[in-house]
Design a protein around this motif. Structure first.
Motif, short mmCIF file in Angstrom:
data_model
loop_
_atom_site.label_atom_id
_atom_site.label_comp_id
_atom_site.label_asym_id
_atom_site.label_seq_id
_atom_site.Cartn_x
_atom_site.Cartn_y
_atom_site.Cartn_z
N ALA A 83 -29.79 -65.14 -87.56
CA ALA A 83 -29.70 -63.77 -87.04
C ALA A 83 -28.91 -62.88 -88.00
CB ALA A 83 -29.06 -63.78 -85.66
N ARG A 84 -27.81 -63.43 -88.52
CA ARG A 84 -26.91 -62.64 -89.38
C ARG A 84 -27.60 -62.24 -90.69
NH1 ARG A 84 -22.89 -66.17 -88.81
NH2 ARG A 84 -23.21 -67.15 -90.82
N HIS A 85 -28.43 -63.15 -91.22
CA HIS A 85 -29.03 -62.89 -92.53
C HIS A 85 -30.47 -62.40 -92.43
CE1 HIS A 85 -25.60 -64.50 -94.75
NE2 HIS A 85 -25.48 -65.36 -93.74
N GLY A 86 -30.98 -62.23 -91.21
CA GLY A 86 -32.35 -61.74 -91.04
C GLY A 86 -33.39 -62.68 -91.62
N THR A 87 -33.07 -63.96 -91.61
CA THR A 87 -33.98 -64.97 -92.17
C THR A 87 -35.17 -65.18 -91.24
OG1 THR A 87 -32.00 -66.05 -92.99
CG2 THR A 87 -34.04 -67.34 -93.07
N THR A 88 -36.33 -65.41 -91.81
CA THR A 88 -37.50 -65.80 -91.01
C THR A 88 -37.56 -67.32 -90.98
OG1 THR A 88 -38.68 -63.82 -91.69
CG2 THR A 88 -40.01 -65.63 -90.79
N GLY A 106 -31.57 -65.64 -97.10
CA GLY A 106 -32.18 -64.53 -96.36
C GLY A 106 -33.67 -64.36 -96.45
#
Lengths: 385, 385
Positions: free
Chosen positions: A139-144, A116
């Motif tokens: 998208a699910r983990h809000g990763t950049t 994440g």
């Protein structure tokens, strides 16, 4: 000054080496968490010692004893094997560089995404073969996700602060490769030695052939489609032999922003390391007056059908890009070993996509299975030929 | 949808007309507050009626009766004279376009800046002659300044989201003008008719001559110095005959961002109108493959000393840029009327800067007085010659 933690998956490869070169220049800004390699135990141990890493991992467990010995008494943890690699990638780090080559990079890249934080992505398969699965996890983990590849990094920089809805088109530049002036007949007789002489970038044999066939640019188109979801019809390719303009974005108002720079991977890597700020690199300033001219022309998909095939695979979606990527790898290897002609590479890829159309992958396991089966069938095609 | 209010100072000029062309395309997004002109009463009245403006102002009070008559019964307020112009500029508007040409634009531009909202700046004198005074007012009132000029707008776009401290250099592109291939002898014999034929942009006579002498680019360098205070030594100029790349910014990591587009003022104006979003313009998409090549070369300050003079004036600061600008205007007028040679323009400017060095202006009144005195002395120089 805040110190950030970094994990480098694939520390002994060229992207890993360029990254560590930059980290070395700003040692006080970074704490190195984990460094990994496939098997280069001595090299990995030396890097782990130099950077004071917490953990060093070799993907190949048979190389672990050598790594353990090299790190004995250092206090640096040493692990080996595919599971250890994934476990290491899952440990929190402010920035993870995912630079393991091939499908071997998929599981650790996914683990880094699920952790994440920020992932600088250099593994092509993550977006080509597993694009839908990976971007769903992002998208699910809000990763950049920061793209390391020079073209995608250029687009990322041009898009910064702009709403993707305002994009009129995104144009990937392509050098055109060593054969860009060759006709059909010459292409049919091209040798591996000719194909690996890339005009602008120093690269490995596989990617040099991909540059010569234009599969490299086609695969980048598929990646761009996942990274910058503005619609495939807005993604363009232009031939730009000097490779100075790395890519560009045109907006609805008629403004085009382009990113230019030297053919040095440290520039896009520095952009990822320092993002959203900037850091120094030792790269020479751009001197357009000395360069004199930048030229551009439309790609010729008759002589170089790869970009058309990649676009079709991206349109088709599902398993098609994974099948295309696997088929291309087998075809390129066959070309490099003298088994098949240069122009057969695209033909073989198109044939395999026509024959093998599995269901869309919904997990990394599916992607890996499709990749393996596509490779098996590609070998069959080679034997039939 | 939120409606924004707009005031256009200089509505009947070419920048004003391009702006209204864009506002016309998004009528529901804008409420037109004030439109001004120097004297073109009929034209101004027609625009005020079309856009349902609150107020129309002619700077020349002798044109007010005609304006009043044309707007009779419309409910649109009509005013005339320099004070009315300043008063109108001081009325709050979400966006004020400051597009009055020459020193006549200084006071209304200042009033718009002091009003504290967003000012899209097209008046050159505001930053060339009154740079320190204007930028101090911008800082004091927290005004957002958006540059309309295509080069400065390009730089503004490339800098967006980046810390100016990370800038390695800013490069203004210059077409090089119609005489870029001419030698000293040819330049000495250049006629006004030859000088006003600009290769890429359709412009007025004065600015065409400025493009031919390169004073245009030198004045832009002075403006850039005020707009983007990264240090004069980081500001560069490169000759780019195609005028496709409008300017660029290189960052410390070796990344260069460039803005490209058509030679159409509606592109930078649209950027100002929609900023920080984007709006549609009817401009054709950029087709680099059709253009084929973009060329670049270093400027030749031996044949074209204007950029050197402007850089020196910016370094000197204080009154020097105002004196330079006034001297250039008189010299260009003298050239256009056949009074002096093309190559005398730069010579005259250099002479006047050497002879007239008043104290640094601290107010607009000082700037206007310096401008007037510099013009008077420039005329004297002409008569002496």
């Amino acid at each position: 000054m805040t110190t950030r933690t970094i994990t480098i998956l694939g520390a002994t490869g060229s992207v890993g080496a360029s990254t560590l070169d930059l980290v070395r220049r700003e040692r006080d800004k970074w704490r190195v968490e984990t460094l990994t390699a496939n098997c280069q135990a001595q090299e990995l141990a030396a890097l782990a010692l130099e950077f004071g890493a917490e953990l060093a991992v070799v993907a190949d467990p048979s190389c672990l004893p050598e790594l353990r010995e090299a790190l004995a008494g250092s206090g640096i943890e040493a692990l080996g094997g595919a599971d250890a690699l994934v476990e290491a990638a899952a440990r929190p780090a402010d920035l993870t560089l995912a630079a393991i080559v091939g499908c071997a990079g998929l599981a650790p890249t996914m683990a880094a995404i699920e952790q994440g934080n920020t992932v600088a992505l250099a593994n092509k398969e993550a977006l080509v073969s597993a694009g839908d699965v990976m971007t769903a996890a992002v998208a699910r983990h809000g990763t950049t996700l920061l793209p390391v590849d020079s073209e995608h990094n250029a687009i990322f920089q041009c898009l910064a602060g702009n709403d993707p809805a305002h994009v009129r088109s995104i144009t990937l530049t392509a050098s055109g490769g060593p054969f860009r002036e060759w006709n059909h007949q010459q292409l049919a007789a091209a040798t591996p030695a000719q194909a690996v002489r890339h005009p602008n970038w120093s690269m490995g044999a596989k990617i040099s052939v991909d540059s010569a066939t234009m599969f490299n640019k086609g695969l980048e188109l598929i990646e761009a489609h996942h990274l910058f979801p503005v619609g495939l019809e807005k993604l363009r390719i232009v031939i730009h032999p000097q490779s100075v303009v790395h890519s560009m974005v045109e907006f609805r108002d008629g403004s085009t922003l382009a990113q230019l720079g030297p053919s040095d991977m440290r520039v896009p890597i520095a952009s990822c390391l320092a993002w959203p700020a900037r850091m120094d690199t030792p790269c020479e300033p751009l001197d357009l007056a000395a360069l004199g001219e930048l030229t551009f022309r439309a790609p010729d998909e008759d002589r170089f059908p790869a970009t058309r095939l990649c676009r079709q695979a991206a349109e088709q979606g599902g398993a098609a890009p994974a099948v295309l990527n696997a088929a291309n790898e087998i075809a390129v290897a066959a070309f490099l070993s003298g088994q098949t002609a240069f122009t057969r590479i695209a033909v073989m890829v198109e044939e395999l996509i026509g024959r093998y159309a599995p269901a869309a992958p919904v997990s990394l396991g599916d992607v890996i299975a499709i990749d393996a089966e596509a490779r098996r069938r590609a070998h069959e095609l080679l034997e039939l030929a």
